[in-house]
Scaffold this active site. Structure first.
Site, PDB file in Angstrom:
ATOM      1  CD  GLU A  82       5.377  49.184 -27.031  1.00  0.00           C
ATOM      2  OE1 GLU A  82       5.855  50.222 -27.540  1.00  0.00           O
ATOM      3  OE2 GLU A  82       4.770  48.322 -27.680  1.00  0.00           O
ATOM      4  CE  LYS A 260       5.571  52.258 -31.355  1.00  0.00           C
ATOM      5  NZ  LYS A 260       5.508  51.322 -30.208  1.00  0.00           N
ATOM      6  CG  ASP A 276      20.969  61.865 -32.234  1.00  0.00           C
ATOM      7  OD1 ASP A 276      19.746  61.742 -32.081  1.00  0.00           O
ATOM      8  OD2 ASP A 276      21.497  62.893 -32.700  1.00  0.00           O
ATOM      9  CG  HIS A 374       0.771  44.582 -25.448  1.00  0.00           C
ATOM     10  ND1 HIS A 374       1.569  45.563 -24.959  1.00  0.00           N
ATOM     11  CD2 HIS A 374       1.019  44.529 -26.778  1.00  0.00           C
ATOM     12  CE1 HIS A 374       2.278  46.077 -25.949  1.00  0.00           C
ATOM     13  NE2 HIS A 374       1.961  45.466 -27.070  1.00  0.00           N
TER      14      HIS A 374
END
Ligand code: MEV
Length: 422
Positions: A82, A260, A276, A374
């Protein structure tokens, strides 16, 4: 002392950046070559890691700068697809530096192994009987891993719970294992399987599952940073960040996105170090819901000076030995770049990165909005899709951002014009 504060790092070429990192982490020429190999994972090694291998799959590896954690400078390797995440982490870390950096602490690396026992009539009596032979159970568990015990780890304690399930009451035995520098799944699962027959014998019940719990709530990291309000863009922005947190605290729809943002930072380092990330994700979200409602993993408040105080608390089951942390040579290299000496130090760093990532997101949301940052990287991607090469990429992207139209057709049009006028 080495500093992770490298101004204009983002403006350097990947080769120049690698030179800085190599110097910081004292990488050998072979290690530098490995990084240049773009992937660094031979097919023969990959074939031994999982089944049915047909290739390897690349992802960008970036370095977040500016991190000062517990008074030590870190360069943070981040593997993520991202855009903006690495830049945002570096940016937030720079602001947090102004308040003295991030402080991070962790509990002992204790993981839980669960043993499920069903078919017991006098379940409270069985609970007593298991607790009575606790030392014997721990002994059986520890016989399975003398190396771990030699390192100061091993099965340390036992908890016994009675739960009501849709299939009736069950006795759940928790084996608490200090796994030292491992993620711990192998050690814990082996021990859980080893103690099961004895537990079955003691209780007269039937044992089914014997497996680690990913809700690693005995293996917590807590991070804290004070960010001077001027470093963050003033009082209004600081207030906006507190409101953003309050929104997440009151609303699971927002809390999911808030977390998130934290996991953007956490996962990127977890993946870079060969750990993991599904286990870490499962643990984080289960912990976020521990009070019966899904909540944010961090908190933001103002102190008496009006400066921003951020804290984060989450489980982080990470290892620096075993598994892909050892088999994947790039994961080993990322651990070397981090310079962490123990799994606990790695967890403390990862928690700090999560808090920084969260700050970056909330700051952008409370100030200019998330899209501006972004857009410039997005525009560059679109420019490349339009066929721009070399200098053209930045030029096409800049013109698209200036016009506020970031689309493939616009990129092609700008590119044609640029080439026409050249
Ligand atoms: C995007 O990957 C992450 C954010 O949505 C996190 C947040 O909203 O706090 C920006």
């Amino acid at each position: 002392m080495k500093s992770s504060r490298i101004p204009r790092f983002y403006q350097l070429s990947p080769e120049e950046r690698l030179k800085h990192v190599a110097e910081f982490a004292e990488l050998t020429p072979e290690e530098v070559e490995l990084l240049k190999k773009h992937g660094g994972l031979d097919l023969s090694v990959a074939s031994r890691m999982i089944e049915n291998v047909i290739g390897t799959f690349g992802l960008p590896l970036g370095i977040a700068t500016n991190f000062l954690i517990n008074g030590k400078d870190y360069l943070i390797p981040m593997v993520i697809e991202e855009p903006s995440v690495v830049a945002a982490a570096s940016n937030a870390a720079r602001m947090m530096r102004e308040g003295g950096g991030i402080f991070s602490i962790s509990t002992a690396p204790v993981m839980i192994g669960q043993v499920q026992v069903v078919g017991i009539k006098d379940i409270e009596g069985a609970k007593f009987d298991v607790l009575k032979v606790k030392d014997e159970i721990l002994k059986i568990a520890n016989e399975k891993d003398p190396v771990l015990v030699g390192l100061g780890g091993g099965a340390k304690d036992l908890e016994v719970r009675v739960i009501n399930s849709p299939e009736g009451p069950m006795l759940i035995v928790h084996l608490l294992v200090d796994v030292r520098d491992a993620m711990g799944a192998n050690a814990v699962n082996t021990m859980a399987e080893a103690v099961a027959p004895y537990i079955s014998q003691i209780t007269g019940g039937k044992v089914y599952l014997r497996i680690i719990s990913n809700l690693a709530d005995k293996r917590l990291v807590r991070a804290k940073a004070i960010v001077p309000k001027d470093a963050i863009g003033g009082e209004e922005v600081a207030k906006g960040i507190v409101y953003a947190w309050a929104f997440a605290a009151a609303d699971p729809y927002r809390a999911a996105t808030h977390n998130k943002g934290i996991m953007n930072g956490v996962d990127a380092v977890v993946i870079a170090t060969g750990n993991d990330w599904r286990a870490v994700e499962a643990g984080a979200h289960a912990y976020a819901a521990r009070n019966g409602r899904y909540e944010p993993l961090s908190k933001w408040e103002l102190d008496e000076r009006g400066d921003l105080v951020g804290t984060l608390e989450m489980p982080l089951a990470l290892g620096i030995v075993g598994g892909a942390t050892k088999t994947n040579p790039l994961a080993r290299l990322c651990l070397k770049i981090l310079g962490v000496k123990t799994a606990s130090e790695l967890a403390e760093v990862v928690g700090a990165v999560g808090l920084a990532q969260n700050l970056a997101a909330l700051r952008a949301l409370a100030a200019e909005g998330i899209q501006k940052g972004h857009m410039s990287l997005h525009a560059k991607n679109i420019a490349v899709m339009a066929g721009a090469v070399g200098d053209e990429v930045d030029k096409v992207a800049e013109l698209m951002v200036k016009d506020g139209v970031i689309r493939l057709d616009k990129a092609i049009e700008i590119l044609q014009k640029l080439r026409g006028s050249a």
